[in-house]
Design a protein around this motif. Sequence first.
Motif, PDB file in Angstrom:
ATOM      1  N   PRO B 113       0.990  -1.147  -0.090  1.00  0.00           N
ATOM      2  CA  PRO B 113      -0.069  -0.043   0.187  1.00  0.00           C
ATOM      3  C   PRO B 113       0.764   1.325  -0.056  1.00  0.00           C
ATOM      4  O   PRO B 113       0.387   2.461  -0.206  1.00  0.00           O
ATOM      5  CB  PRO B 113      -0.838   0.144   1.268  1.00  0.00           C
ATOM      6  CG  PRO B 113      -0.103  -1.038   2.138  1.00  0.00           C
ATOM      7  CD  PRO B 113       0.614  -1.913   1.395  1.00  0.00           C
ATOM      8  N   PHE B 114       2.252   1.229   0.261  1.00  0.00           N
ATOM      9  CA  PHE B 114       3.000   2.400   0.267  1.00  0.00           C
ATOM     10  C   PHE B 114       3.856   2.607  -1.058  1.00  0.00           C
ATOM     11  O   PHE B 114       4.808   3.500  -0.995  1.00  0.00           O
ATOM     12  CB  PHE B 114       3.815   2.459   1.321  1.00  0.00           C
ATOM     13  CG  PHE B 114       2.881   2.521   2.853  1.00  0.00           C
ATOM     14  CD1 PHE B 114       2.334   3.510   3.148  1.00  0.00           C
ATOM     15  CD2 PHE B 114       3.011   1.509   3.713  1.00  0.00           C
ATOM     16  CE1 PHE B 114       1.563   3.675   4.178  1.00  0.00           C
ATOM     17  CE2 PHE B 114       2.297   1.430   4.812  1.00  0.00           C
ATOM     18  CZ  PHE B 114       1.750   2.675   5.130  1.00  0.00           C
ATOM     19  N   GLY B 115       3.656   1.715  -2.001  1.00  0.00           N
ATOM     20  CA  GLY B 115       4.220   1.662  -2.972  1.00  0.00           C
ATOM     21  C   GLY B 115       4.246   2.951  -3.862  1.00  0.00           C
ATOM     22  O   GLY B 115       3.155   3.635  -3.817  1.00  0.00           O
ATOM     23  N   VAL B 116       5.271   2.996  -4.741  1.00  0.00           N
ATOM     24  CA  VAL B 116       4.797   4.226  -5.750  1.00  0.00           C
ATOM     25  C   VAL B 116       5.681   3.940  -7.017  1.00  0.00           C
ATOM     26  O   VAL B 116       6.424   3.004  -6.914  1.00  0.00           O
ATOM     27  CB  VAL B 116       5.695   5.613  -5.202  1.00  0.00           C
ATOM     28  CG1 VAL B 116       5.885   6.600  -6.374  1.00  0.00           C
ATOM     29  CG2 VAL B 116       4.974   6.098  -3.929  1.00  0.00           C
ATOM     30  N   PHE B 308       6.420  15.708  -1.222  1.00  0.00           N
ATOM     31  CA  PHE B 308       6.696  15.259  -2.745  1.00  0.00           C
ATOM     32  C   PHE B 308       6.924  13.638  -2.674  1.00  0.00           C
ATOM     33  O   PHE B 308       7.284  13.286  -3.780  1.00  0.00           O
ATOM     34  CB  PHE B 308       7.550  16.134  -3.374  1.00  0.00           C
ATOM     35  CG  PHE B 308       7.339  17.414  -3.461  1.00  0.00           C
ATOM     36  CD1 PHE B 308       6.600  17.791  -4.528  1.00  0.00           C
ATOM     37  CD2 PHE B 308       7.503  18.138  -2.356  1.00  0.00           C
ATOM     38  CE1 PHE B 308       6.117  19.187  -4.681  1.00  0.00           C
ATOM     39  CE2 PHE B 308       7.151  19.593  -2.526  1.00  0.00           C
ATOM     40  CZ  PHE B 308       6.496  20.089  -3.775  1.00  0.00           C
ATOM     41  N   SER B 309       6.752  12.868  -1.713  1.00  0.00           N
ATOM     42  CA  SER B 309       7.154  11.406  -1.864  1.00  0.00           C
ATOM     43  C   SER B 309       6.462  10.658  -2.636  1.00  0.00           C
ATOM     44  O   SER B 309       6.965   9.798  -3.200  1.00  0.00           O
ATOM     45  CB  SER B 309       6.939  10.679  -0.425  1.00  0.00           C
ATOM     46  OG  SER B 309       8.029  11.232   0.421  1.00  0.00           O
ATOM     47  N   GLN B 310       5.079  10.863  -2.841  1.00  0.00           N
ATOM     48  CA  GLN B 310       4.277  10.351  -3.658  1.00  0.00           C
ATOM     49  C   GLN B 310       4.311  10.824  -5.198  1.00  0.00           C
ATOM     50  O   GLN B 310       4.057  10.212  -6.141  1.00  0.00           O
ATOM     51  CB  GLN B 310       2.953  10.118  -3.169  1.00  0.00           C
ATOM     52  CG  GLN B 310       2.894   9.562  -1.719  1.00  0.00           C
ATOM     53  CD  GLN B 310       1.820   8.747  -1.639  1.00  0.00           C
ATOM     54  OE1 GLN B 310       1.289   7.935  -2.399  1.00  0.00           O
ATOM     55  NE2 GLN B 310       1.466   8.802  -0.091  1.00  0.00           N
ATOM     56  N   THR B 311       4.087  12.020  -5.033  1.00  0.00           N
ATOM     57  CA  THR B 311       4.222  12.829  -6.537  1.00  0.00           C
ATOM     58  C   THR B 311       5.362  12.804  -7.288  1.00  0.00           C
ATOM     59  O   THR B 311       5.197  12.864  -8.747  1.00  0.00           O
ATOM     60  CB  THR B 311       3.719  14.193  -6.143  1.00  0.00           C
ATOM     61  OG1 THR B 311       4.414  14.940  -5.323  1.00  0.00           O
ATOM     62  CG2 THR B 311       2.268  14.316  -5.701  1.00  0.00           C
ATOM     63  N   VAL B 312       6.611  12.903  -6.607  1.00  0.00           N
ATOM     64  CA  VAL B 312       7.830  12.793  -7.470  1.00  0.00           C
ATOM     65  C   VAL B 312       8.439  11.539  -7.130  1.00  0.00           C
ATOM     66  O   VAL B 312       8.337  10.485  -8.102  1.00  0.00           O
ATOM     67  CB  VAL B 312       8.778  13.973  -7.056  1.00  0.00           C
ATOM     68  CG1 VAL B 312       9.936  13.708  -7.870  1.00  0.00           C
ATOM     69  CG2 VAL B 312       8.050  15.242  -7.132  1.00  0.00           C
ATOM     70  N   ALA B 313       9.058  11.161  -5.971  1.00  0.00           N
ATOM     71  CA  ALA B 313       9.599   9.768  -5.719  1.00  0.00           C
ATOM     72  C   ALA B 313       9.845   9.734  -4.170  1.00  0.00           C
ATOM     73  O   ALA B 313      10.184  11.008  -3.774  1.00  0.00           O
ATOM     74  CB  ALA B 313      10.891   9.498  -6.496  1.00  0.00           C
ATOM     75  N   PRO B 314       9.809   8.630  -3.626  1.00  0.00           N
ATOM     76  CA  PRO B 314       9.840   8.562  -2.315  1.00  0.00           C
ATOM     77  C   PRO B 314      11.504   8.902  -1.949  1.00  0.00           C
ATOM     78  O   PRO B 314      11.588   9.471  -0.810  1.00  0.00           O
ATOM     79  CB  PRO B 314       9.710   6.896  -1.913  1.00  0.00           C
ATOM     80  CG  PRO B 314       8.816   6.554  -2.915  1.00  0.00           C
ATOM     81  CD  PRO B 314       9.179   7.208  -4.213  1.00  0.00           C
TER      82      PRO B 314
END
Lengths: 465, 465
Positions: B113-116, B308-314
């Motif tokens: 569930p926390f993947g991007v 921005f962890s989800q919108t750009v990258a973790p």
Amino acid sequence: MEISIPLAGDGGTPYYEQIYSYIKKEILSGRIRKGEKLPSTRALSLALSVSRNTVQTAYDQLTAEGYLIPEPQRGYFAAGLQWNYSVENMAAQESFSQDTEADTEEYAVDFAPFGVDVAHFPFATWRKLAREILSEENREVLTGGDPRGEYGLRASICRYLNSSRGMRARPEQVVVGAGTAYLLMLLTQLTGARRVAVEDPTYRHVSRMLRRLSHEIIPVSTDRQGMKTEKLRETEADMAYVMPAHQFPTGAVLPLDRRQELLRWAEEKPGRYLMEDDYDSEFRYRGKPIPSLSALGVSDPIVYLGTFSQTVAPAIRVSFMVLPESLNRDFDEKCGYYSQTVSRIDQEVLAKFMDDGYFERHLNRMRGVYKGKHDALIDALQPLRNRFAISGERAGLYLRLTSKSGCAESALIAAAKEAGVKIYGVSEYFLTPRESSSVLLGFANLSEEEIREGVRRLGEVWLTQ
Amino acid sequence: MEISIPLAGDGGTPYYEQIYSYIKKEILSGRIRKGEKLPSTRALSLALSVSRNTVQTAYDQLTAEGYLIPEPQRGYFAAGLQWNYSVENMAAQESFSQDTEADTEEYAVDFAPFGVDVAHFPFATWRKLAREILSEENREVLTGGDPRGEYGLRASICRYLNSSRGMRARPEQVVVGAGTAYLLMLLTQLTGARRVAVEDPTYRHVSRMLRRLSHEIIPVSTDRQGMKTEKLRETEADMAYVMPAHQFPTGAVLPLDRRQELLRWAEEKPGRYLMEDDYDSEFRYRGKPIPSLSALGVSDPIVYLGTFSQTVAPAIRVSFMVLPESLNRDFDEKCGYYSQTVSRIDQEVLAKFMDDGYFERHLNRMRGVYKGKHDALIDALQPLRNRFAISGERAGLYLRLTSKSGCAESALIAAAKEAGVKIYGVSEYFLTPRESSSVLLGFANLSEEEIREGVRRLGEVWLTQ
């Protein structure tokens, strides 16, 4: 739209800054209206007879701050101010750069004690490594990673500590974090310690931060050799934050017998810890290197704190700590829910920088650069030695000057200011208020010429008083 | 030295990993001795009939972990193990990758569930921007910078919040930091609040972290619409941590009347604050966007948290918060001694990414990508709808499946495991222990095919039971 900007060519304010300020004012005042197209960088550079790069720099800054909106293929347009109520604030922000810098602008020479020389940063290498890390094949680097920091970087740090500080640490003991203050915050959650002894004087930030985290701060007085360790035993402290290699701001190097006393204190009672902040051990110009407390062979009551802020650059927000086993085993449970604060990309770039030998080369180079500046400062200070004692020299990036006649710190600073020189008092670092006749002179981000010029100016006002 | 490595070509373990493991074992066992020269990457690639790049990858990893020492122009040498006492630990670490990943290796499909999705990260753009920022003319970027974050980035964030979330925030209110947990830690120091209400269930990390920071955590129960805000009034809380746009892990969207109730609660008494965590508001696939609490126009009792962890990258460790005036004015005094945790280089790259329009393009692209995955998952789940209710869909990167027959979460997970599918329970997020028949299915880092395959496998075990 055509703009005519009156540029002052007296060498004071750079052209790009004049262009930036002019356009910003025109937008804030409404003379350049929302949506209006600005002249192209090419047109404006021709009109003003400056390089196109100069105009580009100003436009970039205006864009970054939201005054201009770049539209690909079309050019730059004045932004509508979305937060009108803040226009006054923004207009008040006259300076191009930050407040702190604005404050130093009136000074010809600023002996900032926290400065770092960034002129010798290996940009090309760093770019190359960043390019290598940021590759499609290395997508893994975008994911969250290990809360303690990447294993590879932790292994690189261990190899470095081994070769440079004689320490035997395992990657499993290392925790990477964005800044020493952050790591200290984690540490206080880990140890559960509530009464922290600190050297008096010490870093203000550390003592203020610990106090706010509901810790009792117990100042332990220092002399020329550093913390009076025998006083530590009189306190109720369960943790001590110390800088044995080069104490800030005294510059003292803790002698071996006091180091041993520190260790004995910590070992006497379970749950006692020493936090050893080894912030500038890399830069030592005379005499043999000072071993870290951790290198004495006893590792359990010691937490070792290190940082790359000074050895690489302040912007590289990588600090680390080496945890003793008794704390390490609880880390995952007590602190595992803090995600790693350093970008994994930066961690991998730094690890590569270390593994490929660039770090060592950079350190060697910087040791030479800083030794040159250090020696230039010591040399320039010769005429002042009748009146001032120098301490904290031979290591680090600042030294301490103490008036032999007991002239107050504030008077020294005020006179220096008259001469256009910024120097820094020591008294603000004391937890127990006291008179001081000492000032700090940092030399890291000054050229040797600036150092000589600064000291010449100091001599003019100090020696004639 | 010649090495013959028996490579298994069954497509299971990649070649580089087999080479890595083999050499590591040889070094740990002492069969390759300290100082011994390894074959060149060229020689070994010829001997094993694999690409040179494959060997290089293995050597790089061995170097990063300290097993090999590269010597320019000479080649790779086996390292002496400096920490012999850790050899067993290291040997025990059989897996090439991290523990968490090792754990998932047995699964064919992992609905984390926390993947991007990092497959669509614009590497070339990011590299280009990093190269531009890391230039000799931009040395300033290496220095410490503003504790709140660079003004330019904060201005970019405000423009983004304005256009995307309808919020009017000023750069002066924004604080940038490495991760939401870190910002929450700063916040607790800023507000002085001691009793924090949280939705039950909520992020475990947040509740555990707040508790450890000596806060009392007050769980407020939730229903299908989110927090039962009327219960909040029965508590003694002085702060509430909420996710109104898309609650984790329920996926609930807080309706307007409850939002207003939250605001009324906070406004009733000075010193009360709402922490609005807007972590995944960007990804919404159906219906109109949910405005943030802050967009309702009342700004004082609200602290807005974004990332921005989800919108750009973790790996891009940039989160931010927008402080109301009453907290903002104390920030410098109470938190100013924490240096900024995000590298200034990263801040400038991100600001440029936003200012030059790349961020918006990336977001649009990812919305499309995630909508495709979301729809594929919903579609694949059709045959299961008789037995399972879907909730939390239409937004975010996961959805929730609840067994209509009340089948226990643990049974669902165990059956899925049999089918090689990893799914995640909800019960661990509850502060008040309770039975659950719900599981989470994250879809962000799965391909549409993997999603279909995963659900097909789930159907096989769940529908036949």
